[in-house]
Every structure is written in C-alpha cells, then in structure tokens.
Design a protein around this motif. Structure first.
Motif, PDB file in Angstrom:
ATOM      1  N   ILE A 121     -26.431 -33.913 -29.738  1.00 21.05           N
ATOM      2  CA  ILE A 121     -25.508 -34.664 -30.604  1.00 21.05           C
ATOM      3  C   ILE A 121     -25.583 -34.197 -32.052  1.00 21.05           C
ATOM      4  N   GLN A 122     -26.561 -33.356 -32.384  1.00 21.92           N
ATOM      5  CA  GLN A 122     -26.745 -32.969 -33.775  1.00 21.92           C
ATOM      6  C   GLN A 122     -25.568 -32.156 -34.329  1.00 21.92           C
ATOM      7  N   HIS A 123     -24.694 -31.661 -33.457  1.00 22.83           N
ATOM      8  CA  HIS A 123     -23.508 -30.949 -33.956  1.00 22.83           C
ATOM      9  C   HIS A 123     -22.621 -31.862 -34.795  1.00 22.83           C
ATOM     10  N   ILE A 124     -22.830 -33.163 -34.673  1.00 21.54           N
ATOM     11  CA  ILE A 124     -21.982 -34.115 -35.405  1.00 21.54           C
ATOM     12  C   ILE A 124     -22.121 -33.954 -36.908  1.00 21.54           C
ATOM     13  N   TRP A 125     -23.267 -33.428 -37.367  1.00 22.13           N
ATOM     14  CA  TRP A 125     -23.460 -33.262 -38.808  1.00 22.13           C
ATOM     15  C   TRP A 125     -22.625 -32.109 -39.353  1.00 22.13           C
ATOM     16  N   HIS A 128     -18.369 -32.994 -40.378  1.00 20.61           N
ATOM     17  CA  HIS A 128     -17.897 -33.562 -41.638  1.00 20.61           C
ATOM     18  C   HIS A 128     -16.595 -32.881 -42.062  1.00 20.61           C
ATOM     19  N   LEU A 129     -15.713 -33.639 -42.707  1.00 24.13           N
ATOM     20  CA  LEU A 129     -14.392 -33.138 -43.077  1.00 24.13           C
ATOM     21  C   LEU A 129     -14.459 -31.856 -43.903  1.00 24.13           C
ATOM     22  N   TYR A 130     -15.489 -31.721 -44.754  1.00 29.31           N
ATOM     23  CA  TYR A 130     -15.595 -30.554 -45.625  1.00 29.31           C
ATOM     24  C   TYR A 130     -16.451 -29.440 -45.038  1.00 29.31           C
ATOM     25  N   ALA A 131     -17.196 -29.730 -43.978  1.00 27.31           N
ATOM     26  CA  ALA A 131     -18.188 -28.777 -43.483  1.00 27.31           C
ATOM     27  C   ALA A 131     -17.574 -27.464 -43.018  1.00 27.31           C
ATOM     28  N   GLY A 132     -16.409 -27.545 -42.374  1.00 27.46           N
ATOM     29  CA  GLY A 132     -15.778 -26.329 -41.865  1.00 27.46           C
ATOM     30  C   GLY A 132     -15.479 -25.326 -42.962  1.00 27.46           C
ATOM     31  N   ARG A 133     -14.927 -25.809 -44.075  1.00 24.89           N
ATOM     32  CA  ARG A 133     -14.614 -24.922 -45.193  1.00 24.89           C
ATOM     33  C   ARG A 133     -15.887 -24.334 -45.817  1.00 24.89           C
ATOM     34  N   ILE A 134     -16.901 -25.163 -45.941  1.00 28.00           N
ATOM     35  CA  ILE A 134     -18.131 -24.723 -46.592  1.00 28.00           C
ATOM     36  C   ILE A 134     -18.838 -23.672 -45.747  1.00 28.00           C
ATOM     37  N   ILE A 135     -18.865 -23.873 -44.427  1.00 30.01           N
ATOM     38  CA  ILE A 135     -19.453 -22.870 -43.537  1.00 30.01           C
ATOM     39  C   ILE A 135     -18.588 -21.617 -43.513  1.00 30.01           C
ATOM     40  N   SER A 136     -17.282 -21.785 -43.650  1.00 26.86           N
ATOM     41  CA  SER A 136     -16.379 -20.636 -43.701  1.00 26.86           C
ATOM     42  C   SER A 136     -16.673 -19.749 -44.908  1.00 26.86           C
ATOM     43  N   GLY A 180     -27.212 -24.267 -42.238  1.00 28.00           N
ATOM     44  CA  GLY A 180     -26.734 -25.315 -43.137  1.00 28.00           C
ATOM     45  C   GLY A 180     -27.414 -26.638 -42.874  1.00 28.00           C
ATOM     46  N   PHE A 181     -27.626 -26.953 -41.604  1.00 27.85           N
ATOM     47  CA  PHE A 181     -28.326 -28.186 -41.228  1.00 27.85           C
ATOM     48  C   PHE A 181     -29.752 -28.176 -41.766  1.00 27.85           C
ATOM     49  N   PHE A 182     -30.416 -27.028 -41.649  1.00 25.72           N
ATOM     50  CA  PHE A 182     -31.778 -26.889 -42.155  1.00 25.72           C
ATOM     51  C   PHE A 182     -31.822 -27.057 -43.672  1.00 25.72           C
ATOM     52  N   VAL A 183     -30.929 -26.368 -44.379  1.00 26.12           N
ATOM     53  CA  VAL A 183     -30.906 -26.436 -45.843  1.00 26.12           C
ATOM     54  C   VAL A 183     -30.637 -27.866 -46.304  1.00 26.12           C
ATOM     55  N   LEU A 223     -25.327 -39.029 -45.255  1.00 26.19           N
ATOM     56  CA  LEU A 223     -24.429 -37.896 -45.480  1.00 26.19           C
ATOM     57  C   LEU A 223     -25.164 -36.687 -46.038  1.00 26.19           C
ATOM     58  N   LEU A 224     -26.366 -36.882 -46.576  1.00 23.09           N
ATOM     59  CA  LEU A 224     -27.155 -35.749 -47.044  1.00 23.09           C
ATOM     60  C   LEU A 224     -27.597 -34.868 -45.884  1.00 23.09           C
ATOM     61  N   THR A 225     -27.534 -35.383 -44.664  1.00 19.67           N
ATOM     62  CA  THR A 225     -27.904 -34.614 -43.482  1.00 19.67           C
ATOM     63  C   THR A 225     -26.787 -33.669 -43.054  1.00 19.67           C
ATOM     64  N   CYS A 226     -25.561 -33.948 -43.467  1.00 16.45           N
ATOM     65  CA  CYS A 226     -24.413 -33.118 -43.076  1.00 16.45           C
ATOM     66  C   CYS A 226     -24.494 -31.732 -43.718  1.00 16.45           C
ATOM     67  N   THR A 227     -23.798 -30.790 -43.128  1.00 11.81           N
ATOM     68  CA  THR A 227     -23.809 -29.413 -43.631  1.00 11.81           C
ATOM     69  C   THR A 227     -22.820 -29.276 -44.793  1.00 11.81           C
ATOM     70  N   ILE A 228     -23.122 -29.998 -45.859  1.00  9.69           N
ATOM     71  CA  ILE A 228     -22.340 -29.986 -47.094  1.00  9.69           C
ATOM     72  C   ILE A 228     -23.326 -29.882 -48.269  1.00  9.69           C
TER      73      ILE A 228
END
Length: 466
Positions: A121-125, A128-136, A180-183, A223-228
């Motif tokens: 389930i950890q993919h849920i982090w 986040h609405l902004y995560a796709g752009r940030i990982i991109s 990103g999840f680790f950071v 939300l600090l756990t999200c990849t943002i």
C-alpha cells in the motif's frame, strides 16, 4: 512623542490603511457572491491587523537590541543533547512515520477491502496530486510536454532541489519513487530533530518534547511522508533558522538559498535571518568599548551573504526563462490551468469560503471537506493561534509568519494551505506555547489525533488532499 514612536506609528498606520482600503475596494468593485466570504475575509484581515500592531513595536525593539530574552540558568544547563537522546528521538519519530503508514493500510482495508498488504500500500504516498510532476522532474527534467498540454512544460510549476536529490540517489534505489519516499521520510525525521533542538535552544526540554508531539499529530503531518518537497523544505528552513540562532549566519544563508530552491516560499526566510543578524550586530556593537572599521567590514561581509536566499529563487526563475521563455512561466500556468490569480490573503480566504459553499450545494463532498474546509480552518486557525500566543514567540519567528502567511495565501486557487502553513514552524511552536496547561494539552491532542485520522482517511479515499 519620541522620534521612534513616530516611525513605529508610520509603519503601523500606512500598511494597515492600504490593506483596509483594498478590502473596501474588493467589496465594492468585485463584490463576493456570498456574505460569508465578506465575513471570513474581514475576520482574517482584523486578526492579521491586530497581530501586526503588536508585532511592529517588538520588531523595532528587537533590531535595536531592546527585546533580549534571557534564559534561566537551569535551561542553559540542560540545553545540551547527547547521542542517546538523539537516537531515542529518531526512533520515536520513525515510529510516528510508521503509524501513518499503518493508518493508510487500515483506511484502505476499511474503504476497499483487502487488496494489498501493508507494504504494497506504500505506493499511495506517490499518489499525491503533485508527486507525478515532481518525480517527472527527477526522471526527465523540465523540458517535458504531455499530449494533453502540448506546448506547455508543466514541470515548471515546481522548484527543482527535491527532484535533483531524488535523481541523485535514485540509482541506489532503482526507482525514483522509492528514492523520493526515502528522502521524504528521512527529512521528516530530521526536521523533527532540528525542531526539537531549536525549541530546546530557546526554552526547556519539556517544551521541546511538546513541540515534537504536535509536529507529529497535527493533521497535515502525514503529508511529509508523500514524495513531495514538504519535508525537505521544512528541514532546510529549520536548519537555516537554527544556524542563525547559533550566530552561524553564512551557513544560515546557504541553507536559506537551498530552501528557496526547494519551495518558492523559501525566499521569505531572508526576513527572520536579517532580524537575527541585526539583533546580534546591535548587541555586539553595544558591548564594544571602541568600534573600528573592522567591525563594519566584518558585519558588512556577513550581511552580504543574505543575498544568497533570494538567489535560490532567482535560480528557479532562470529555469523558467530557459525552458518556458519567461521568468514567470509558472505564474502563467497557474492562471491558465487552475484559474489562479493574485489576491491579497483576506480575499483568497473569501474566495475559498465561496468555493466551500458552492461545493456543499453541489454535494461535492470531496472538495468541500477535503480541500476547502481544511484550507479555511488552517488559514483562520493559524492566524488566531499566532494572535493568541505571538507575544510569547521570538520576534524573528513571528516576523517569518507575518510574511509567510500573506505570501502563501496570495492566490485565489490556493489548494495546499494546510500543508504549507504546517511547514511554517512558528505555528508548531505557538501550539506548544498554547498547551502549557495540561487540560488544554489533552483536549487539543485528542482533537489533533482525530483530525489526523480523518484527514488521512480523506487522502486514502482519493479526495483532493494536497
């Protein structure tokens, strides 16, 4: 009346007069549809004005060295932190992150049934609405178009530092999302440690623990756990202020520049840094029996390093110019894609109130309770909190909030106000000050825990929680 009193009066009356006039023009020229929007906007303006009236005299005294805070000797003796204590804090903060991950699994189990394990389930982090752009940005950089928005480089909406860090370490994790999840989680833990050290530097150990408790249970904390970039920005801003409090101004400037390269709001760090610098310079000036040119040269060179903070933001603007053709391409995208226009903070709150009412009438529960209501609660609540306990905060911290707040609420379509205001550390410190009474502490703790559970559930359910 003394000359300083006249100057203080001018600094109070002129800005507040302008704000009140603009509020009146808003009501006359762009009258809100709902009277509730006027009421909320007026209440926010009133709270901010009252806080500002208290702030200005203290800011003058602080710069002139007249607002010195003397810590008790007992606090001074217990302000050191050993390795064992740090490790204990790291463990507790890591457990706190784990509780959020377990909570996400339990909410998913309740909402969707058993479809994934607690680890899957950890993919849920990364949802986040902004995560796709940030990982991109980490994977492809800024010069990326999508078929849906041909000719637009939407990655420019986000500053680059967090994505650069993810890109740097992603080969070790074989995935940018995992990196990103680790950071995010490591920086969330480190942010808690630095917050603890900062509060301990100003106060006692019990207060530092209480600040860490509210850092962990306030609703946007998960939300600090999200990849943002949220946890990375919070860490850099706390480190910058902590270095300034320890009188390490050059590292404080460098860290402030990195914060501005992580989130646009980081540029306002220059305000508390300058106040701390002038406070230190005034104190040193008064302690010298003879002031020579070396004193002015040394302070001038150190003060010049504060230009690094806006330089971090300028670097982001240069990326906009290089890729999008304009220094403010991101502003054009915000207006075109999200109908987001510049607005003073009270008008932004009024607009959010109107959108909340419209979403409620349209039975759009997701937006009403997941987006607009939390934004209003944090916008009004944080301002009321600082108004209540602002006098107990260090002036530089209060100055940070005074500038941070209207900058965050400067767009009509602001969606991430709860997270952004949570990352404004004076809010957490004010919560710590508010809860000295045990009964108040218990009631607010229960309220925050309940809010965290509900807010996490909204996020897992796919509501627009950002």
């Amino acid at each position: 009346m003394q000359r300083n009193d006249v100057v203080k009066g001018v600094f109070i009356v002129v800005p507040l007069t302008v704000l009140c006039v603009l509020y009146g023009l808003w009501l006359v020229m762009d009258t809100p549809v709902y009277v509730e929007s006027m009421i909320v906007g007026g209440a926010v303006l009133l709270l901010y004005a009252l806080l500002y009236i208290r702030f200005v005299p203290r800011a003058f005294d602080f710069v002139m060295g007249a607002d010195q805070v003397t810590l008790p000797a007992t606090v001074q003796r217990t302000s050191t932190v050993n390795v064992r204590e740090i490790l204990r804090l790291v463990l507790m903060l890591a457990i706190g992150r784990g509780v959020f991950m377990l909570g996400a699994f339990l909410w998913s189990l309740y909402l969707n049934g058993y479809t994934e394990t607690v680890f899957e389930i950890q993919h849920i982090w990364a949802d986040h609405l902004y995560a796709g752009r940030i990982i991109s940005i980490a994977n492809k950089g800024y010069a990326v178009e999508t078929a849906e928005y041909a000719g637009k480089f939407l990655n420019l909406l986000f500053p680059p530092l967090y994505s650069w860090i993810v890109r740097l370490i992603s080969p070790f994790y074989l995935s940018s999302i995992r990196a990103g999840f680790f950071v995010s989680n490591i920086n969330a833990i480190l942010s808690g440690i630095v917050l603890y050290l900062l509060v301990l530097h100003d106060s006692d150990r019990r207060s530092a623990v209480r600040a860490l408790w509210y850092y962990s249970i306030l609703p946007p904390s998960f939300l600090l756990t999200c990849t943002i970039p949220a946890s990375t920005f919070l860490l850099l801003s706390l480190l910058s202020i902590y270095c300034a409090r320890r009188r390490f101004f050059i590292p404080a400037s460098l860290l402030g520049a990195l914060a501005a390269l992580t989130e646009r709001i980081g540029i306002v760090l220059v305000v508390p840094l300058l106040l701390e610098f002038f406070n230190d310079m005034t104190g040193e000036y008064r302690s010298l029996s003879e002031v020579t040119w070396r004193f002015y040269l040394k302070k001038g060179l150190v003060g010049a390093t504060f230009v690094l903070v806006p330089l971090g933001f300028v670097t982001y603007l240069a990326i906009n110019r290089s890729v999008g053709g304009s220094f403010f391409t991101y502003v054009e995208y915000l207006e075109e894609l999200y109908s987001s226009r510049f607005a003073l903070f009270y008008r932004a709150c009024g607009v959010q109130t109107g959108k909340l009412i419209e979403a409620y009438h349209a039975f759009d529960i997701g937006k009403a309770y997941g987006l607009y209501l939390p934004s209003l609660l944090f916008a009004v609540g944080s301002l009321a909190l600082l108004f209540t306990k602002g006098k107990e905060l260090r002036v530089s911290y209060l100055a940070y909030f005074m500038v941070y707040y209207p900058v965050i609420l400067s767009q009509t379509s602001v969606m991430d106000a709860p997270r952004q205001l949570f990352c404004c550390f004076p809010v957490i410190i004010a919560m710590m000050r508010l809860t000295k009474n045990r009964l108040v502490d218990l009631l607010l703790s229960l309220l925050c825990i309940a809010g965290s559970v509900a807010y996490l559930g909204m996020y897992v359910a796919g509501w627009p929680v950002v």
